[in-house]
Design a protein around this motif. Structure first.
Motif, PDB file in Angstrom:
ATOM      1  N   UNK A 174     -44.579  -9.927  16.586  1.00  0.00           N
ATOM      2  CA  UNK A 174     -44.622  -8.507  15.835  1.00  0.00           C
ATOM      3  C   UNK A 174     -44.443  -7.760  16.979  1.00  0.00           C
ATOM      4  N   UNK A 175     -45.498  -7.927  18.033  1.00  0.00           N
ATOM      5  CA  UNK A 175     -45.169  -6.898  19.140  1.00  0.00           C
ATOM      6  C   UNK A 175     -44.017  -6.884  19.813  1.00  0.00           C
ATOM      7  N   UNK A 176     -43.251  -7.908  19.996  1.00  0.00           N
ATOM      8  CA  UNK A 176     -42.003  -7.947  20.416  1.00  0.00           C
ATOM      9  C   UNK A 176     -41.104  -7.003  19.863  1.00  0.00           C
ATOM     10  N   UNK A 177     -41.278  -7.334  18.552  1.00  0.00           N
ATOM     11  CA  UNK A 177     -40.286  -6.336  17.478  1.00  0.00           C
ATOM     12  C   UNK A 177     -40.747  -4.898  17.710  1.00  0.00           C
ATOM     13  N   UNK A 178     -42.054  -4.579  17.825  1.00  0.00           N
ATOM     14  CA  UNK A 178     -42.140  -3.343  18.056  1.00  0.00           C
ATOM     15  C   UNK A 178     -41.614  -2.706  19.585  1.00  0.00           C
ATOM     16  N   UNK A 179     -41.901  -3.623  20.314  1.00  0.00           N
ATOM     17  CA  UNK A 179     -41.352  -3.195  21.552  1.00  0.00           C
ATOM     18  C   UNK A 179     -39.858  -2.919  21.704  1.00  0.00           C
ATOM     19  N   UNK A 180     -39.007  -3.669  20.880  1.00  0.00           N
ATOM     20  CA  UNK A 180     -37.751  -3.719  20.823  1.00  0.00           C
ATOM     21  C   UNK A 180     -37.147  -2.208  20.149  1.00  0.00           C
ATOM     22  N   UNK A 181     -37.797  -1.734  19.303  1.00  0.00           N
ATOM     23  CA  UNK A 181     -37.513  -0.516  18.830  1.00  0.00           C
ATOM     24  C   UNK A 181     -37.782   0.706  19.903  1.00  0.00           C
ATOM     25  N   UNK A 182     -38.609   0.638  20.427  1.00  0.00           N
ATOM     26  CA  UNK A 182     -38.779   1.497  21.518  1.00  0.00           C
ATOM     27  C   UNK A 182     -38.042   1.741  22.896  1.00  0.00           C
ATOM     28  N   UNK A 183     -37.709   0.298  23.175  1.00  0.00           N
ATOM     29  CA  UNK A 183     -36.836   0.357  24.305  1.00  0.00           C
ATOM     30  C   UNK A 183     -35.127   0.634  23.567  1.00  0.00           C
ATOM     31  N   UNK A 184     -34.914   0.164  22.619  1.00  0.00           N
ATOM     32  CA  UNK A 184     -33.587   0.857  22.059  1.00  0.00           C
ATOM     33  C   UNK A 184     -33.344   2.333  22.118  1.00  0.00           C
ATOM     34  N   UNK A 185     -34.676   3.004  21.573  1.00  0.00           N
ATOM     35  CA  UNK A 185     -34.561   4.535  21.523  1.00  0.00           C
ATOM     36  C   UNK A 185     -34.736   5.037  22.987  1.00  0.00           C
ATOM     37  N   UNK A 186     -35.527   4.370  24.000  1.00  0.00           N
ATOM     38  CA  UNK A 186     -35.166   5.083  25.365  1.00  0.00           C
ATOM     39  C   UNK A 186     -34.074   4.787  25.891  1.00  0.00           C
ATOM     40  N   UNK A 187     -33.262   3.680  25.552  1.00  0.00           N
ATOM     41  CA  UNK A 187     -31.752   3.390  25.996  1.00  0.00           C
ATOM     42  C   UNK A 187     -30.782   4.429  25.601  1.00  0.00           C
ATOM     43  N   UNK A 188     -31.016   4.680  24.327  1.00  0.00           N
ATOM     44  CA  UNK A 188     -30.088   5.569  23.612  1.00  0.00           C
ATOM     45  C   UNK A 188     -30.437   7.102  24.354  1.00  0.00           C
ATOM     46  N   UNK A 189     -31.453   7.349  24.423  1.00  0.00           N
ATOM     47  CA  UNK A 189     -31.917   8.761  24.936  1.00  0.00           C
ATOM     48  C   UNK A 189     -31.262   8.730  26.628  1.00  0.00           C
ATOM     49  N   UNK A 190     -31.405   7.528  27.190  1.00  0.00           N
ATOM     50  CA  UNK A 190     -31.078   7.701  28.483  1.00  0.00           C
ATOM     51  C   UNK A 190     -29.549   7.702  28.551  1.00  0.00           C
ATOM     52  N   UNK A 191     -28.821   6.993  27.717  1.00  0.00           N
ATOM     53  CA  UNK A 191     -27.363   7.074  27.539  1.00  0.00           C
ATOM     54  C   UNK A 191     -26.831   8.339  26.870  1.00  0.00           C
TER      55      UNK A 191
END
Length: 398
Positions: free
Chosen positions: A308-325
């Motif tokens: 569950x925590x890993x799924x939560x992490x995934x969303x935040x990292x995807x959002x951060x990668x989109x912002x960076x890109x």
């Protein structure tokens, strides 16, 4: 006459104005897919992961979204069947036009979706929240769970040091358990250990009488458990009924988190062990806040496990990668994700640019009287993911 002309003009312009509004509305959101088993033998484990992913999405939306857009969830049920996961993933990417997918649990479902996201005509991106067997590093998958060197090997080392060298393997009959078993069998002889039994059963197995007889005959120091889903309940129940407690033969499980403890039962699992990166009992302020927010959303008796925590992490990292890109394009996001870090409830995690797995800590825990898991050991620092076990000489034959 002038009124008629104005009326005609408005009538002609109205569809264009409405189309413009509709376009603006569409562009104000970005769609993502959440693909988990909401029915079938894996639903009990996977549904809570989808809740954690949606919690992250709600938090990001409340903070303004991603690149100025709110995230819209398209939820799909994999039905605990790999072929359904593949079908739903294809529809999410080709018909629903999602920017990315968060989902899967079993390695069988991940591999089915892997074929879809790697299709050159589709080229999607899956964020996978589970520890797994390794021997894979797809450019179209971000691996949020532990690689074998971040779970299986440290857990076996802990067992050998604390319980003894004789180990019995019980697992579900599919990719992860069998590969984990192969890793254990390759590793143990190099450190003076021994595999004294190995059994794999169907995912929905309910009768473990023969397995328990084999365990009794083998007299292991510890049982290594890679059962997944609902079959864990009858296994632990029948183990207890056979008079085997955690004091007699401890079980080290690789797919039982706090959520599974809740439905299997504390009375069956107390005193037994697990290996994960995240435990709900971590006492950091980051984790205490995370647990509090989750309980406020889903109820005070809710529990949170590693997937569950890993799924939560995934969303935040995807959002951060989109912002960076500055983009939702899969290749742009994938490249931007390399080296990204996130201050997660488990501690700081970082995407390894070499293999798209996370650098993270390893933890061994024991189920307590309250049904939570106490940390018994943790790695002194984050462990670099090594999905192909390339740094281990004994693993070359895998």
């Amino acid at each position: 006459m002038r009124k008629n002309i104005q009326g005609i003009a408005i009538a002609m312009l109205l569809p264009l104005l409405m189309a413009g509004c509709k376009k603006k509305e569409v562009e104000s959101v970005v769609k993502v897919g959440i693909l988990h088993s909401l029915t079938g033998v894996m639903a009990q484990s996977e549904q809570p992961v989808s809740e954690a992913e949606r919690m992250a999405i709600d938090e990001i939306n409340a903070a303004g979204g991603v690149l100025g857009r709110k995230i819209e969830v398209v939820l799909r049920d994999g039905e605990s069947k790999p072929e359904v996961f593949a079908e739903k993933a294809r529809k999410l990417l080709t018909e629903d036009k999602v920017a990315t997918i968060f989902g899967c649990w079993t390695s069988a479902s991940r591999k089915a979706v892997k074929d879809v996201v790697e299709d050159p005509a589709i080229f999607g991106l899956l964020w996978y929240p589970l520890q797994y067997e390794g021997l894979e590093a797809s450019p179209n998958i971000m691996y949020m769970g532990a690689a074998p060197n971040q779970q299986v090997v440290p857990a076996v080392e802990y067992c050998q040091k604390n319980f003894g060298p004789r180990m019995f393997i019980i697992g579900s009959d599919y990719v992860f358990p069998r590969t984990a078993g192969a890793i254990v069998k390759s590793y143990l002889p190099t450190v003076g250990g021994e595999t004294v039994g190995e059994v794999y059963v169907d995912m929905d197995c309910e009768n473990f009488a023969d397995v328990i007889e084999k365990i009794k005959a083998a007299k292991p120091d510890v049982i290594l458990n890679t059962l997944n889903g609902v079959s864990n309940m009858p296994f632990f129940y029948q183990l207890k009924e056979a008079g085997i407690s955690s004091k007699d033969i401890p079980v080290m499980s690789f797919s039982i988190s706090e959520e599974e403890v809740r439905y299997i039962g504390t009375d069956l699992l107390k005193g037994h062990y697990v290996s994960w990166s995240y435990l709900q009992t971590i006492s950091s302020m980051q984790n205490l806040s995370f647990v509090s927010r989750f309980k406020n959303l889903f109820g005070g008796d809710s529990v949170i496990g590693d997937p569950m925590e890993a799924g939560y992490i995934a969303v935040y990292l995807w959002a951060a990668a989109c912002e960076k890109a500055g983009s939702f394009d899969v290749e742009d996001v994938r490249m931007a994700a390399k080296g990204l870090s996130f201050n997660a409830p488990e501690g700081t995690v970082t995407i390894d640019g070499e293999n798209q797995h996370l650098k993270k800590r390893v933890r061994v825990g024991r189920v307590n009287e309250e049904g939570l898991i106490d940390e018994m050991w943790r790695s002194p620092s984050v462990v670099k993911p090594d999905p192909y076990m390339s740094t281990y000489v004994w693993a070359k034959g895998l």
